[in-house]
Design a protein around this motif. Structure first.
Motif, PDB file in Angstrom:
ATOM      1  N   HIS A  98      -3.586   3.266   6.181  1.00  0.00           N
ATOM      2  CA  HIS A  98      -5.030   3.006   6.085  1.00  0.00           C
ATOM      3  C   HIS A  98      -5.545   2.403   7.385  1.00  0.00           C
ATOM      4  O   HIS A  98      -4.778   1.944   8.219  1.00  0.00           O
ATOM      5  CB  HIS A  98      -5.334   2.024   4.949  1.00  0.00           C
ATOM      6  CG  HIS A  98      -4.999   2.534   3.595  1.00  0.00           C
ATOM      7  ND1 HIS A  98      -5.783   3.429   2.923  1.00  0.00           N
ATOM      8  CD2 HIS A  98      -3.944   2.274   2.779  1.00  0.00           C
ATOM      9  CE1 HIS A  98      -5.242   3.698   1.741  1.00  0.00           C
ATOM     10  NE2 HIS A  98      -4.121   3.006   1.634  1.00  0.00           N
ATOM     11  N   ALA A 151      -9.441   0.348  -1.106  1.00  0.00           N
ATOM     12  CA  ALA A 151      -8.106   0.947  -1.155  1.00  0.00           C
ATOM     13  C   ALA A 151      -7.214   0.396  -0.047  1.00  0.00           C
ATOM     14  O   ALA A 151      -6.043   0.053  -0.284  1.00  0.00           O
ATOM     15  CB  ALA A 151      -8.212   2.471  -1.048  1.00  0.00           C
ATOM     16  N   VAL A 175      -6.437  -3.528  -0.839  1.00  0.00           N
ATOM     17  CA  VAL A 175      -5.466  -3.814  -1.907  1.00  0.00           C
ATOM     18  C   VAL A 175      -4.074  -3.325  -1.516  1.00  0.00           C
ATOM     19  O   VAL A 175      -3.071  -3.945  -1.882  1.00  0.00           O
ATOM     20  CB  VAL A 175      -5.914  -3.250  -3.272  1.00  0.00           C
ATOM     21  CG1 VAL A 175      -7.200  -3.918  -3.727  1.00  0.00           C
ATOM     22  CG2 VAL A 175      -6.063  -1.751  -3.256  1.00  0.00           C
ATOM     23  N   ALA A 176      -3.994  -2.229  -0.750  1.00  0.00           N
ATOM     24  CA  ALA A 176      -2.687  -1.775  -0.271  1.00  0.00           C
ATOM     25  C   ALA A 176      -2.106  -2.793   0.701  1.00  0.00           C
ATOM     26  O   ALA A 176      -0.911  -3.102   0.659  1.00  0.00           O
ATOM     27  CB  ALA A 176      -2.821  -0.404   0.396  1.00  0.00           C
ATOM     28  N   CYS A 210      -2.691  -5.944   0.752  1.00  0.00           N
ATOM     29  CA  CYS A 210      -2.306  -7.156   0.017  1.00  0.00           C
ATOM     30  C   CYS A 210      -0.978  -6.990  -0.709  1.00  0.00           C
ATOM     31  O   CYS A 210      -0.409  -7.975  -1.194  1.00  0.00           O
ATOM     32  CB  CYS A 210      -3.399  -7.534  -0.981  1.00  0.00           C
ATOM     33  SG  CYS A 210      -4.849  -8.253  -0.179  1.00  0.00           S
ATOM     34  N   LEU A 267      -0.297  -4.634  -3.366  1.00  0.00           N
ATOM     35  CA  LEU A 267      -0.353  -4.234  -4.773  1.00  0.00           C
ATOM     36  C   LEU A 267       0.355  -2.907  -4.997  1.00  0.00           C
ATOM     37  O   LEU A 267       0.382  -2.043  -4.118  1.00  0.00           O
ATOM     38  CB  LEU A 267      -1.805  -4.124  -5.237  1.00  0.00           C
ATOM     39  CG  LEU A 267      -2.631  -5.402  -5.229  1.00  0.00           C
ATOM     40  CD1 LEU A 267      -4.011  -5.139  -5.810  1.00  0.00           C
ATOM     41  CD2 LEU A 267      -1.938  -6.518  -6.005  1.00  0.00           C
ATOM     42  N   GLN A 280      -1.778  -1.091  -9.903  1.00  0.00           N
ATOM     43  CA  GLN A 280      -2.659  -2.236  -9.715  1.00  0.00           C
ATOM     44  C   GLN A 280      -3.816  -1.883  -8.770  1.00  0.00           C
ATOM     45  O   GLN A 280      -4.964  -2.270  -9.006  1.00  0.00           O
ATOM     46  CB  GLN A 280      -1.873  -3.414  -9.139  1.00  0.00           C
ATOM     47  CG  GLN A 280      -0.827  -3.968 -10.084  1.00  0.00           C
ATOM     48  CD  GLN A 280       0.113  -4.929  -9.387  1.00  0.00           C
ATOM     49  OE1 GLN A 280       0.421  -4.764  -8.205  1.00  0.00           O
ATOM     50  NE2 GLN A 280       0.579  -5.938 -10.126  1.00  0.00           N
ATOM     51  N   ALA A 281      -3.498  -1.138  -7.728  1.00  0.00           N
ATOM     52  CA  ALA A 281      -4.539  -0.707  -6.790  1.00  0.00           C
ATOM     53  C   ALA A 281      -5.546   0.199  -7.487  1.00  0.00           C
ATOM     54  O   ALA A 281      -6.755   0.100  -7.254  1.00  0.00           O
ATOM     55  CB  ALA A 281      -3.909   0.014  -5.598  1.00  0.00           C
ATOM     56  N   GLU A 282      -5.056   1.068  -8.344  1.00  0.00           N
ATOM     57  CA  GLU A 282      -5.939   1.967  -9.088  1.00  0.00           C
ATOM     58  C   GLU A 282      -6.891   1.184  -9.987  1.00  0.00           C
ATOM     59  O   GLU A 282      -8.060   1.546 -10.135  1.00  0.00           O
ATOM     60  CB  GLU A 282      -5.107   2.950  -9.922  1.00  0.00           C
ATOM     61  CG  GLU A 282      -5.914   4.043 -10.568  1.00  0.00           C
ATOM     62  CD  GLU A 282      -6.592   4.959  -9.558  1.00  0.00           C
ATOM     63  OE1 GLU A 282      -7.704   5.441  -9.874  1.00  0.00           O
ATOM     64  OE2 GLU A 282      -6.041   5.207  -8.486  1.00  0.00           O
ATOM     65  N   TRP A 287      -8.165  -1.734  -9.349  1.00  0.00           N
ATOM     66  CA  TRP A 287      -9.226  -2.264  -8.486  1.00  0.00           C
ATOM     67  C   TRP A 287     -10.235  -1.178  -8.138  1.00  0.00           C
ATOM     68  O   TRP A 287     -11.444  -1.417  -8.137  1.00  0.00           O
ATOM     69  CB  TRP A 287      -8.631  -2.862  -7.204  1.00  0.00           C
ATOM     70  CG  TRP A 287      -8.098  -4.239  -7.416  1.00  0.00           C
ATOM     71  CD1 TRP A 287      -6.820  -4.580  -7.773  1.00  0.00           C
ATOM     72  CD2 TRP A 287      -8.816  -5.463  -7.323  1.00  0.00           C
ATOM     73  NE1 TRP A 287      -6.714  -5.936  -7.896  1.00  0.00           N
ATOM     74  CE2 TRP A 287      -7.921  -6.513  -7.615  1.00  0.00           C
ATOM     75  CE3 TRP A 287     -10.131  -5.778  -7.008  1.00  0.00           C
ATOM     76  CZ2 TRP A 287      -8.308  -7.844  -7.612  1.00  0.00           C
ATOM     77  CZ3 TRP A 287     -10.507  -7.116  -6.990  1.00  0.00           C
ATOM     78  CH2 TRP A 287      -9.611  -8.132  -7.300  1.00  0.00           C
TER      79      TRP A 287
END
Length: 154
Positions: free
Chosen positions: A43, A66, A69-70, A72, A74, A78-80, A82
């Motif tokens: 990303h 996206a 959270v990646a 961080c 997750l 869990q990312a999904e 968010w």
């Protein structure tokens, strides 16, 4: 990171961004570390963008969520969660898949630029041909008359 990450909040934009702030605190990472980890995950998340995102109370773009959270750390599920919470807020309480019909695109009543350019070009061609044919010129020749001013001598 022995405790579970904070769950996303899908009530409103302010609560969602506050949840992202809690997620950053949970990760224990700096903004620069988040930038590096996002890049490792494929990303793009500049540290200044992440700081700006968490400093506002507006809903961030899905790509930023996206990447964040990646970074961080997750898991995919869990990312999904968010991203789904973000979509719920963005669609005013409806989930994206529950939206029955897409929003119709409003057509502009203005003519496209190419149509205006065509009209201008056609006008120039017609006017140019008319001028070249002499239709707008006078057929009367102008005599060259010179007048001299004579000053009386005294």
């Amino acid at each position: 990171m022995t405790t579970a990450p904070p769950a996303p909040v899908d009530t409103d934009e302010v609560a969602f961004v506050a949840g992202l702030r809690r997620l950053k605190a949970w990760s224990g990472l700096s903004y620069r570390q988040l930038e590096r980890r996002a890049a490792q995950a494929g990303h793009t998340l500049p540290y200044s963008t992440a700081a700006t995102m968490l400093g506002r109370d507006r809903l961030p773009r899905a790509e930023l969520v996206a990447a964040f959270v990646a970074a961080c750390g997750l898991r995919a599920d869990q990312a999904e969660a968010w991203l789904e919470a973000r979509m719920t807020i963005a669609y005013g309480g409806q989930r994206a898949e529950e939206e029955a019909t897409p929003t119709p695109r409003i057509r502009s009543l203005r003519r496209p630029r190419w149509a205006l350019a065509g009209v201008v070009a056609l006008t120039a061609v017609l006017l140019g041909g008319t001028l070249a044919g002499g239709a707008l010129t006078d057929d009367v020749e102008v005599d060259d008359t010179r007048t001299s001013l004579q000053v009386p001598r005294s």
